[in-house]
Design a protein around this motif. Structure first.
Motif, mmCIF file in Angstrom:
data_model
loop_
_atom_site.group_PDB
_atom_site.id
_atom_site.type_symbol
_atom_site.label_atom_id
_atom_site.label_comp_id
_atom_site.label_asym_id
_atom_site.label_seq_id
_atom_site.Cartn_x
_atom_site.Cartn_y
_atom_site.Cartn_z
ATOM 1 N N VAL A 55 3.188 241.367 -18.823
ATOM 2 C CA VAL A 55 4.108 240.477 -19.539
ATOM 3 C C VAL A 55 4.802 239.483 -18.619
ATOM 4 O O VAL A 55 5.591 238.654 -19.086
ATOM 5 C CB VAL A 55 5.154 241.273 -20.334
ATOM 6 N N THR A 56 4.520 239.536 -17.329
ATOM 7 C CA THR A 56 5.105 238.557 -16.415
ATOM 8 C C THR A 56 4.251 237.302 -16.316
ATOM 9 O O THR A 56 4.698 236.277 -15.803
ATOM 10 C CB THR A 56 5.272 239.156 -15.001
ATOM 11 N N GLN A 57 3.008 237.352 -16.792
ATOM 12 C CA GLN A 57 2.124 236.202 -16.710
ATOM 13 C C GLN A 57 2.414 235.212 -17.832
ATOM 14 O O GLN A 57 2.643 235.607 -18.982
ATOM 15 C CB GLN A 57 0.665 236.642 -16.770
ATOM 16 N N LYS A 64 2.874 235.718 -21.938
ATOM 17 C CA LYS A 64 4.184 235.471 -22.560
ATOM 18 C C LYS A 64 4.016 234.667 -23.857
ATOM 19 O O LYS A 64 4.661 234.932 -24.869
ATOM 20 C CB LYS A 64 5.104 234.717 -21.597
ATOM 21 N N GLN A 65 3.116 233.666 -23.812
ATOM 22 C CA GLN A 65 2.855 232.844 -24.997
ATOM 23 C C GLN A 65 2.261 233.691 -26.116
ATOM 24 O O GLN A 65 2.631 233.545 -27.287
ATOM 25 C CB GLN A 65 1.899 231.696 -24.640
ATOM 26 N N ILE A 66 1.328 234.567 -25.758
ATOM 27 C CA ILE A 66 0.693 235.431 -26.750
ATOM 28 C C ILE A 66 1.719 236.355 -27.398
ATOM 29 O O ILE A 66 1.748 236.533 -28.623
ATOM 30 C CB ILE A 66 -0.447 236.250 -26.097
ATOM 31 N N ILE A 67 2.579 236.946 -26.578
ATOM 32 C CA ILE A 67 3.592 237.873 -27.090
ATOM 33 C C ILE A 67 4.596 237.145 -27.963
ATOM 34 O O ILE A 67 5.027 237.656 -29.008
ATOM 35 C CB ILE A 67 4.286 238.586 -25.906
ATOM 36 N N SER A 68 4.970 235.942 -27.556
ATOM 37 C CA SER A 68 5.892 235.141 -28.363
ATOM 38 C C SER A 68 5.308 234.863 -29.745
ATOM 39 O O SER A 68 6.005 234.940 -30.760
ATOM 40 C CB SER A 68 6.206 233.820 -27.657
ATOM 41 N N GLN A 69 3.995 234.560 -29.786
ATOM 42 C CA GLN A 69 3.334 234.316 -31.072
ATOM 43 C C GLN A 69 3.289 235.579 -31.915
ATOM 44 O O GLN A 69 3.487 235.530 -33.135
ATOM 45 C CB GLN A 69 1.922 233.779 -30.836
ATOM 46 N N GLU A 70 3.028 236.728 -31.280
ATOM 47 C CA GLU A 70 3.022 237.998 -32.009
ATOM 48 C C GLU A 70 4.381 238.274 -32.640
ATOM 49 O O GLU A 70 4.472 238.655 -33.808
ATOM 50 C CB GLU A 70 2.646 239.142 -31.065
ATOM 51 N N LEU A 71 5.438 238.082 -31.872
ATOM 52 C CA LEU A 71 6.786 238.304 -32.399
ATOM 53 C C LEU A 71 7.106 237.312 -33.519
ATOM 54 O O LEU A 71 7.805 237.651 -34.477
ATOM 55 C CB LEU A 71 7.817 238.193 -31.278
ATOM 56 N N SER A 72 6.562 236.118 -33.404
ATOM 57 C CA SER A 72 6.744 235.124 -34.466
ATOM 58 C C SER A 72 6.063 235.575 -35.757
ATOM 59 O O SER A 72 6.600 235.385 -36.860
ATOM 60 C CB SER A 72 6.180 233.775 -34.018
ATOM 61 N N ASN A 73 4.887 236.200 -35.638
ATOM 62 C CA ASN A 73 4.185 236.723 -36.815
ATOM 63 C C ASN A 73 5.033 237.772 -37.530
ATOM 64 O O ASN A 73 5.094 237.798 -38.766
ATOM 65 C CB ASN A 73 2.842 237.329 -36.407
ATOM 66 N N TYR A 74 5.653 238.637 -36.761
ATOM 67 C CA TYR A 74 6.490 239.669 -37.363
ATOM 68 C C TYR A 74 7.769 239.091 -37.951
ATOM 69 O O TYR A 74 8.268 239.576 -38.965
ATOM 70 C CB TYR A 74 6.808 240.752 -36.327
ATOM 71 N N ASN A 75 8.288 238.063 -37.308
ATOM 72 C CA ASN A 75 9.464 237.401 -37.873
ATOM 73 C C ASN A 75 9.116 236.748 -39.207
ATOM 74 O O ASN A 75 9.898 236.798 -40.165
ATOM 75 C CB ASN A 75 9.983 236.348 -36.888
#
Length: 307
Positions: free
Chosen positions: A256-258, A262-273
């Motif tokens: 998660v430091t790369q 980070k972009q992928i994880i942000s998009q995943e969290l956006s999907n859940y939001n």
């Protein structure tokens, strides 16, 4: 000679009449055949859910040439913890005959136990938008945990999105699950924070690729600020890709430091939001269905310790 020609002409007329008669007799049969073929392709929303459940569950538990299935080897952990649970829920929805489409239902509140603190189906919604042979089915479910009324951060949300082609029984299924638990903010002593476990999978019956993602969020934070995404907030970000055509597995644990991750994880969290926004925007109809709480919560209680 004239009499012979007249006789032959008469014979030809009779043969023509017989052929026309046979054709007419066959017409209803042709119509019935066409009707039957059309009837075979007509499926209700719940027929489609049942077909999807059977197809995917059979695929996941089918023995490969090596003698083991995805559920027994490559995806055992995911199957035991999340996939089997989701498929049981999908199957139960397909069998619950008194569920109305396009109506937000809720269930009766049940007593929480030490093993299971999910107490109610707050919202249940199913819709099917049809376009030709394609059925686009959406299922949204919000389960409340104990203390939900005073703190709506205690919840379990689930969604299924299924695109199903009734002409060839090909389908795409997307599943999302967020399991959120509130806790007190140490600075102000109030339960304004939450941690959550996330699990999702996608399967396309045409490509025969199964993708699943799991990760854990330790606290509430602004995920849209990419620099905020760090190991202190996101843990155990794992991805499992399985190719059912070659029976090969790719397992990845994201760093998660790369920046790319980070972009992928942000998009995943956006999907859940977006899932939360969809559910929040559903207005309750005021109608309850006792079956949905009793059935779905009993299924979840079997897996609660695994969350």
């Amino acid at each position: 000679m004239k009499n012979l020609k007249a006789f032959i002409s008469l014979i030809l007329v009779l043969i023509s009449c017989l052929l026309v008669g046979c054709g007419n007799q066959n017409s209803p049969s042709n119509e019935n055949t066409t009707t039957n073929e059309n009837e075979q392709t007509e499926m209700t929303t719940f027929d489609i859910l049942n077909s999807t459940y059977n197809s995917l569950n059979n695929l996941l538990t089918e023995k490969t040439s090596s003698g083991v299935s995805f559920a027994e080897q490559a995806g055992k952990n995911s199957y035991d913890l999340y996939i089997s649970q989701s498929l049981l829920i999908l199957n139960e929805i397909s069998l619950t005959t008194d569920i109305e489409e396009n109506k937000v239902l809720s269930g009766n509140e049940l007593t929480s136990t030490e093993e299971n603190d999910i107490v109610k189906v707050e919202k249940f919604y199913i819709s099917n938008k049809k376009s030709g042979n394609i059925n686009n089915i959406s299922i949204l479910m919000l389960f409340s945990r104990k203390l939900y009324s005073s703190n709506p951060l205690n919840f379990l949300s689930i969604s299924f999105n299924i695109s199903y082609d009734i002409s060839n029984n090909e389908y795409i299924i997307d599943f999302l699950m967020e399991n959120s638990t509130s806790y007190a903010n140490s600075y102000i002593g109030e339960e304004t924070q939450s941690s959550a476990k996330y699990y999702s999978y996608n399967y396309n019956s045409k490509d025969k690729f199964f993708n699943s993602i799991y990760f854990y969020r330790t606290a509430t934070f602004d995920y849209e600020v990419i620099s905020n995404i760090s190991p202190s907030y996101i843990k155990n970000y794992n991805c499992l890709i399985y190719d059912f055509q070659t029976h090969t597995t790719i397992s990845l644990q994201y760093d998660v430091t790369q920046a790319d991750n980070k972009q992928i994880i942000s998009q995943e969290l956006s999907n859940y939001n977006n899932l939360s926004l969809q559910i929040n925007n559903l207005e309750k109809s005021g109608e309850t269905n006792s079956n949905i709480s009793n059935t779905f919560i009993s299924l979840l209680s079997n897996f609660q310790k695994l969350f």
